[in-house]
Design a protein around this motif. Sequence first.
Motif, PDB file in Angstrom:
ATOM      1  N   ASP A 257       0.837  -1.213   0.000  1.00 11.18           N
ATOM      2  CA  ASP A 257       0.000   0.000   0.000  1.00 11.18           C
ATOM      3  C   ASP A 257       0.868   1.257   0.000  1.00 11.18           C
ATOM      4  O   ASP A 257       2.067   1.217   0.296  1.00 11.18           O
ATOM      5  CB  ASP A 257      -0.895   0.027   1.243  1.00 11.18           C
ATOM      6  N   LEU A 258       0.202   2.373  -0.273  1.00 15.38           N
ATOM      7  CA  LEU A 258       0.858   3.673  -0.140  1.00 15.38           C
ATOM      8  C   LEU A 258       0.572   4.257   1.240  1.00 15.38           C
ATOM      9  O   LEU A 258      -0.411   3.902   1.892  1.00 15.38           O
ATOM     10  CB  LEU A 258       0.332   4.642  -1.211  1.00 15.38           C
ATOM     11  N   LEU A 259       1.432   5.178   1.649  1.00 12.29           N
ATOM     12  CA  LEU A 259       1.244   5.919   2.907  1.00 12.29           C
ATOM     13  C   LEU A 259       1.349   7.405   2.575  1.00 12.29           C
ATOM     14  O   LEU A 259       2.387   7.861   2.074  1.00 12.29           O
ATOM     15  CB  LEU A 259       2.319   5.511   3.918  1.00 12.29           C
ATOM     16  N   THR A 277       4.003  11.081  -0.368  1.00 15.24           N
ATOM     17  CA  THR A 277       3.318   9.789  -0.446  1.00 15.24           C
ATOM     18  C   THR A 277       4.374   8.738  -0.727  1.00 15.24           C
ATOM     19  O   THR A 277       5.139   8.881  -1.702  1.00 15.24           O
ATOM     20  CB  THR A 277       2.252   9.823  -1.568  1.00 15.24           C
ATOM     21  N   ILE A 278       4.452   7.738   0.140  1.00 16.41           N
ATOM     22  CA  ILE A 278       5.556   6.775   0.038  1.00 16.41           C
ATOM     23  C   ILE A 278       5.018   5.344  -0.010  1.00 16.41           C
ATOM     24  O   ILE A 278       3.936   5.060   0.498  1.00 16.41           O
ATOM     25  CB  ILE A 278       6.561   6.952   1.208  1.00 16.41           C
ATOM     26  N   PRO A 279       5.806   4.440  -0.622  1.00 16.63           N
ATOM     27  CA  PRO A 279       5.376   3.027  -0.662  1.00 16.63           C
ATOM     28  C   PRO A 279       5.780   2.329   0.637  1.00 16.63           C
ATOM     29  O   PRO A 279       6.946   2.378   1.017  1.00 16.63           O
ATOM     30  CB  PRO A 279       6.172   2.463  -1.846  1.00 16.63           C
ATOM     31  N   ILE A 280       4.821   1.696   1.295  1.00 15.18           N
ATOM     32  CA  ILE A 280       5.086   1.094   2.602  1.00 15.18           C
ATOM     33  C   ILE A 280       6.185   0.026   2.515  1.00 15.18           C
ATOM     34  O   ILE A 280       7.017  -0.100   3.412  1.00 15.18           O
ATOM     35  CB  ILE A 280       3.769   0.535   3.195  1.00 15.18           C
ATOM     36  N   GLY A 282       8.659   0.053   0.479  1.00 17.79           N
ATOM     37  CA  GLY A 282       9.941   0.600   0.014  1.00 17.79           C
ATOM     38  C   GLY A 282      10.066   0.671  -1.496  1.00 17.79           C
ATOM     39  O   GLY A 282      11.020   1.250  -2.011  1.00 17.79           O
ATOM     40  N   ARG A 283       9.148   0.062  -2.227  1.00 18.50           N
ATOM     41  CA  ARG A 283       9.141   0.129  -3.700  1.00 18.50           C
ATOM     42  C   ARG A 283       7.722   0.411  -4.172  1.00 18.50           C
ATOM     43  O   ARG A 283       6.780  -0.230  -3.711  1.00 18.50           O
ATOM     44  CB  ARG A 283       9.580  -1.202  -4.336  1.00 18.50           C
ATOM     45  N   PHE A 284       7.582   1.342  -5.102  1.00 16.14           N
ATOM     46  CA  PHE A 284       6.279   1.603  -5.707  1.00 16.14           C
ATOM     47  C   PHE A 284       5.922   0.449  -6.639  1.00 16.14           C
ATOM     48  O   PHE A 284       6.796  -0.076  -7.346  1.00 16.14           O
ATOM     49  CB  PHE A 284       6.320   2.892  -6.539  1.00 16.14           C
ATOM     50  N   THR A 285       4.645   0.076  -6.692  1.00 17.80           N
ATOM     51  CA  THR A 285       4.200  -0.837  -7.746  1.00 17.80           C
ATOM     52  C   THR A 285       4.148  -0.019  -9.040  1.00 17.80           C
ATOM     53  O   THR A 285       4.126   1.220  -8.990  1.00 17.80           O
ATOM     54  CB  THR A 285       2.788  -1.392  -7.458  1.00 17.80           C
ATOM     55  N   PRO A 286       4.143  -0.679 -10.215  1.00 19.01           N
ATOM     56  CA  PRO A 286       4.101   0.088 -11.473  1.00 19.01           C
ATOM     57  C   PRO A 286       2.935   1.075 -11.512  1.00 19.01           C
ATOM     58  O   PRO A 286       3.100   2.215 -11.933  1.00 19.01           O
ATOM     59  CB  PRO A 286       3.956  -1.004 -12.539  1.00 19.01           C
ATOM     60  N   ARG A 287       1.747   0.648 -11.045  1.00 21.17           N
ATOM     61  CA  ARG A 287       0.588   1.538 -11.076  1.00 21.17           C
ATOM     62  C   ARG A 287       0.776   2.726 -10.120  1.00 21.17           C
ATOM     63  O   ARG A 287       0.479   3.866 -10.452  1.00 21.17           O
ATOM     64  CB  ARG A 287      -0.673   0.740 -10.684  1.00 21.17           C
ATOM     65  N   GLN A 288       1.281   2.445  -8.914  1.00 16.97           N
ATOM     66  CA  GLN A 288       1.526   3.531  -7.957  1.00 16.97           C
ATOM     67  C   GLN A 288       2.511   4.544  -8.520  1.00 16.97           C
ATOM     68  O   GLN A 288       2.328   5.753  -8.407  1.00 16.97           O
ATOM     69  CB  GLN A 288       2.073   2.963  -6.636  1.00 16.97           C
ATOM     70  N   LEU A 418      11.622  14.091  -3.072  1.00 18.39           N
ATOM     71  CA  LEU A 418      10.343  14.187  -3.774  1.00 18.39           C
ATOM     72  C   LEU A 418      10.306  13.226  -4.963  1.00 18.39           C
ATOM     73  O   LEU A 418       9.269  12.641  -5.267  1.00 18.39           O
ATOM     74  CB  LEU A 418      10.140  15.644  -4.231  1.00 18.39           C
ATOM     75  N   GLU A 419      11.454  13.060  -5.641  1.00 21.68           N
ATOM     76  CA  GLU A 419      11.523  12.136  -6.776  1.00 21.68           C
ATOM     77  C   GLU A 419      11.276  10.708  -6.277  1.00 21.68           C
ATOM     78  O   GLU A 419      11.824  10.312  -5.238  1.00 21.68           O
ATOM     79  CB  GLU A 419      12.920  12.187  -7.414  1.00 21.68           C
ATOM     80  N   PRO A 420      10.498   9.917  -7.010  1.00 24.60           N
ATOM     81  CA  PRO A 420      10.217   8.547  -6.523  1.00 24.60           C
ATOM     82  C   PRO A 420      11.484   7.726  -6.323  1.00 24.60           C
ATOM     83  O   PRO A 420      11.566   6.938  -5.378  1.00 24.60           O
ATOM     84  CB  PRO A 420       9.308   7.959  -7.607  1.00 24.60           C
ATOM     85  N   ASP A 421      12.487   7.917  -7.192  1.00 26.43           N
ATOM     86  CA  ASP A 421      13.747   7.170  -7.036  1.00 26.43           C
ATOM     87  C   ASP A 421      14.433   7.534  -5.730  1.00 26.43           C
ATOM     88  O   ASP A 421      14.991   6.672  -5.041  1.00 26.43           O
ATOM     89  CB  ASP A 421      14.703   7.463  -8.205  1.00 26.43           C
ATOM     90  N   ASP A 422      14.402   8.836  -5.395  1.00 21.40           N
ATOM     91  CA  ASP A 422      15.042   9.286  -4.148  1.00 21.40           C
ATOM     92  C   ASP A 422      14.317   8.727  -2.928  1.00 21.40           C
ATOM     93  O   ASP A 422      14.945   8.334  -1.933  1.00 21.40           O
ATOM     94  CB  ASP A 422      15.065  10.815  -4.071  1.00 21.40           C
ATOM     95  N   ILE A 423      12.990   8.691  -2.998  1.00 21.81           N
ATOM     96  CA  ILE A 423      12.201   8.129  -1.883  1.00 21.81           C
ATOM     97  C   ILE A 423      12.573   6.652  -1.692  1.00 21.81           C
ATOM     98  O   ILE A 423      12.861   6.211  -0.568  1.00 21.81           O
ATOM     99  CB  ILE A 423      10.686   8.244  -2.183  1.00 21.81           C
ATOM    100  N   GLU A 424      12.593   5.909  -2.798  1.00 22.48           N
ATOM    101  CA  GLU A 424      12.931   4.473  -2.706  1.00 22.48           C
ATOM    102  C   GLU A 424      14.344   4.285  -2.183  1.00 22.48           C
ATOM    103  O   GLU A 424      14.592   3.420  -1.326  1.00 22.48           O
ATOM    104  CB  GLU A 424      12.777   3.805  -4.074  1.00 22.48           C
TER     105      GLU A 424
END
Length: 429
Positions: A257-259, A277-280, A282-288, A418-424
């Motif tokens: 899920d997302l948080l 908004t972060i992936p619980i 640690g990795r976003f799913t493709p749709r997220q 803020l960048e998804p790569d940086d969050i991961e």
Amino acid sequence: MKYIPTDPELFIQNRARLAKLMKPGSVAVVNSNDIMPTNADGTMAFVQNSDLYYLTGINQEETILLFCPDNPNPMMREILFIRETNDYLTIWEGYKYTQEEARRISGIQNVRWISDFPVFFRQMMCEQREVYLNSNEHYRATDCVETRDMRFIKQCQKDYPLHTYFRLAQLMHELRVIKSPTEIEIIRQACEITGKGFARVLKNVKPGINEAEVEADFAYEFLRHKAVFSFLPIIASGANTCVLHYIRNDQVCQEGDLLLLDVGAGYGNYVADMTRTIPISGRFTPRQRQVYEAVLRVYRGVMKAMKPGLGIEDLRRIAEELTQEECLRLGLFTESELKAQSPEAPLVRKYFMHGVSHSIGIDVHDVMYPQYQKIAPGWVLSCEPGIYIREEGLGVRLEDTVYLTENGAVSLMENIPLEPDDIEAEMNK
Ligand SMILES: [Mn+2]
């Protein structure tokens, strides 16, 4: 809010700016807030009246500013009335300002005990031509308790029915919406502390953690840095990401899920407002990631469009146009559905139903007149697009606190991932 020393020059300048807007020969009165009761002998934490803080820097109940900038007697131009302290109060309630401290904090030379107020006020009322009284004119306020300012207005109208009264709030809105470099610097510090909380959260979030523990991580960093929550934080996992003002913060964060975190620190009476908004896991799913990147493009588009002269509603329209494009791409509606939409209920509002920007300052939804005022250099505001897909239980909002210059918007949260790569990357360190 915990005490941090702010240069009194800020409050001296703020009063000088107000003096320029007041009618000749007029007087203004600004009251502190009350300490709000809970039950039995309990009270809520004290929150100062923002206008009084802006003009004096004083964070204490039972305080009044009597402001009469062109009084012929220099000692009567600004008078600060504070609660008289004594040994008994010191033992039971702890520390209160001395007159000398109040003088140093506010830069006001004439500081008196509040019991002196009626005599000075009567003299002003008999000599000055017009009177400004203060009230809360925030366009979204829904007050159901009477403030000290409001009780004071009623008393004045009863005691001095022949005077002409004016709305100080209009002048305060005009002043407070433009931030000085000192104010922007304090807000920058609030943003920095917000970022420290987020860094701790990125390290600790994993499947199974409770939303309350995430809130506690923010609290830990805020309190350590002499800051507080500037509003009730939104710590929303899974389908709760689509609940705009979710504040229960008590669910278990599930794998996959997302948080969504909408949180801000308040520091030195100024606040930050951030959403990530972060992936619980640690990795976003493709749709997220698809939805995340769509919101991020809207964020960048709105940031680029933010220029002096636009209104808050213009920004919303720009955000809606960009979000509509993204929703099409995400397959949330089709071109032909879009052509058939009714102008009263645009399809995009099903997925993005809030404004994209509000003024930020002493208050998190700071004063502004959204219908009339145009954003201008010195405004501090939010940039907060979002897409909420309830049918997928998936919401993404991204928000920075930014300030406006002649050339456009600059984020005060550039150092917060803020960048998804940086969050991961931060989550998987
Ligand atoms: Mn906001």
